[in-house]
Design a protein around this motif. Structure first.
Motif, PDB file in Angstrom:
ATOM      1  N   UNK A 128      42.675  -1.012  75.133  1.00 36.40           N
ATOM      2  CA  UNK A 128      43.290  -1.816  74.011  1.00 36.40           C
ATOM      3  C   UNK A 128      43.054  -3.806  74.866  1.00 36.40           C
ATOM      4  N   UNK A 129      43.665  -4.165  75.528  1.00 36.68           N
ATOM      5  CA  UNK A 129      43.823  -4.676  76.165  1.00 36.68           C
ATOM      6  C   UNK A 129      42.762  -5.240  76.035  1.00 36.68           C
ATOM      7  N   UNK A 130      41.674  -4.958  77.178  1.00 38.41           N
ATOM      8  CA  UNK A 130      40.687  -5.806  76.768  1.00 38.41           C
ATOM      9  C   UNK A 130      39.301  -5.522  75.949  1.00 38.41           C
ATOM     10  N   UNK A 131      39.822  -4.984  74.652  1.00 35.22           N
ATOM     11  CA  UNK A 131      38.968  -4.868  73.443  1.00 35.22           C
ATOM     12  C   UNK A 131      39.662  -6.035  73.073  1.00 35.22           C
ATOM     13  N   UNK A 132      41.400  -6.248  72.716  1.00 34.76           N
ATOM     14  CA  UNK A 132      41.436  -7.306  72.263  1.00 34.76           C
ATOM     15  C   UNK A 132      41.314  -8.871  72.772  1.00 34.76           C
ATOM     16  N   UNK A 133      40.928  -9.248  73.647  1.00 33.30           N
ATOM     17  CA  UNK A 133      40.645 -10.328  74.951  1.00 33.30           C
ATOM     18  C   UNK A 133      39.085 -10.175  74.602  1.00 33.30           C
ATOM     19  N   UNK A 134      38.259  -8.985  74.612  1.00 35.75           N
ATOM     20  CA  UNK A 134      36.982  -8.914  74.221  1.00 35.75           C
ATOM     21  C   UNK A 134      36.493  -9.612  72.919  1.00 35.75           C
TER      22      UNK A 134
END
Length: 308
Positions: free
Chosen positions: A168-174
């Motif tokens: 979730x965090x990776x794609x939010x920042x992505x």
């Protein structure tokens, strides 16, 4: 995907970089050791902590190492698609040019590590630390002609809540990175020593696919993953229409081990750091250094493009 280079001034140039990364043969060189990992990288290079007095001197020495690598005759777009830089490396120069511009002239696409390190472990994972200044860093990256970014988190043991939080965090920042016109490399590393490695990777694959399916047309990402225990587990990720390329980190494997494992995974290229520089030393002559780096580059290239 809209991006504009101030120096190159050409959308066509940007598209040629995208084409190279998407369809070219080669691998991504990871030259992005940060403050926490630099002492270890320097020690492996033959520079001990008693050879520098403070952080500034340490970063000067690691920039000398990186400069020696990227100026080596074998470090070109012939075998290398791109290189991931540390923030300070982006802001420093190589032979009178900003590092990214120097790489572009060698037909190597520049990327930037944007994370600020790992948070303490919780639920079996280490999320990325908060990045309140990310937007400003991404603006600078655009000014420095950076093509894409990389950010790393780590999964140490199987925990559904933790793994979901990492993705979730990776794609939010992505998505924040995509909004700035840069290509994010999503990197949820799996600890190669985890007893649950195969189980982690199965769930990670599922979670990543779900997020990819939610991306809109024109939102394209790269993935940087630990080489999976089950060969070709990530085949659906490799072939996903929202994925530009899947690359693999060496993750603590020796170069020979990482190369052999990589060869079993179709469509996945290397993005090695420590395995790339394995055996290189500050004490080597330029001829010795360049010869060893050439062998390293050619072996990683071969593992990336020639599959078992």
């Amino acid at each position: 995907m809209k991006r504009f280079y101030k120096i190159m001034g050409s959308v066509d140039f940007n598209m040629s970089q995208l084409e190279k990364v998407k369809n070219g043969k080669g691998f991504i060189a990871a030259l992005d050791q940060s403050g926490g990992s630099t002492p270890k990288a320097l020690k492996l290079y033959g520079v001990n902590e008693d050879q520098y007095n403070n952080e500034d001197e340490m970063f000067d020495l690691v920039h000398e190492m990186r400069t020696r690598i990227v100026t080596s005759p074998s470090f070109t777009g012939e075998h290398i698609l791109g290189a991931i830089l540390f923030e300070q490396t982006m802001d420093r120069e190589v032979e009178g040019k900003y590092t990214a511009d120097y790489l572009i002239e060698k037909d190597v696409v520049p990327f930037l590590k944007v994370d600020k390190g790992l948070a303490d472990e919780e639920n079996g994972v280490q999320l990325m630390k908060d990045m309140p200044e990310l937007d400003a860093l991404l603006d600078r990256a655009n000014e420095r002609n950076i093509f894409g970014t990389k950010m790393r988190s780590v999964v140490n043991s199987f925990n559904e809540e933790g793994i979901k939080a990492v993705v979730d965090q990776q794609f939010e920042v992505g998505k924040q990175i995509l909004a700035k016109g840069l290509v994010p490399i999503i990197e949820p590393e799996v600890n190669i020593n985890s007893a649950d490695k195969k189980e982690i990777e199965t769930l990670l694959n599922k979670e990543i696919l779900a997020h990819l399916d939610d991306l809109s047309e024109g939102e394209e990402v790269m993935l940087k993953l630990t080489i999976p225990t089950e060969a070709n587990l990530y085949e659906d990720l490799v072939n996903h229409p929202r994925v530009i390329r899947v690359v693999a980190l060496s993750g603590g494997y020796s170069r020979d081990e990482a190369n052999e494992l990589l060869k079993k995974n179709n469509g996945i290229l290397a993005s090695f750091s420590r395995a790339l520089t394995e055996g290189l030393s500050a004490n080597q002559s330029d001829d010795e250094f360049n010869s060893d780096l050439k062998k390293s580059i050619e072996s990683i290239y071969d593992a990336s493009v020639n599959k078992n």
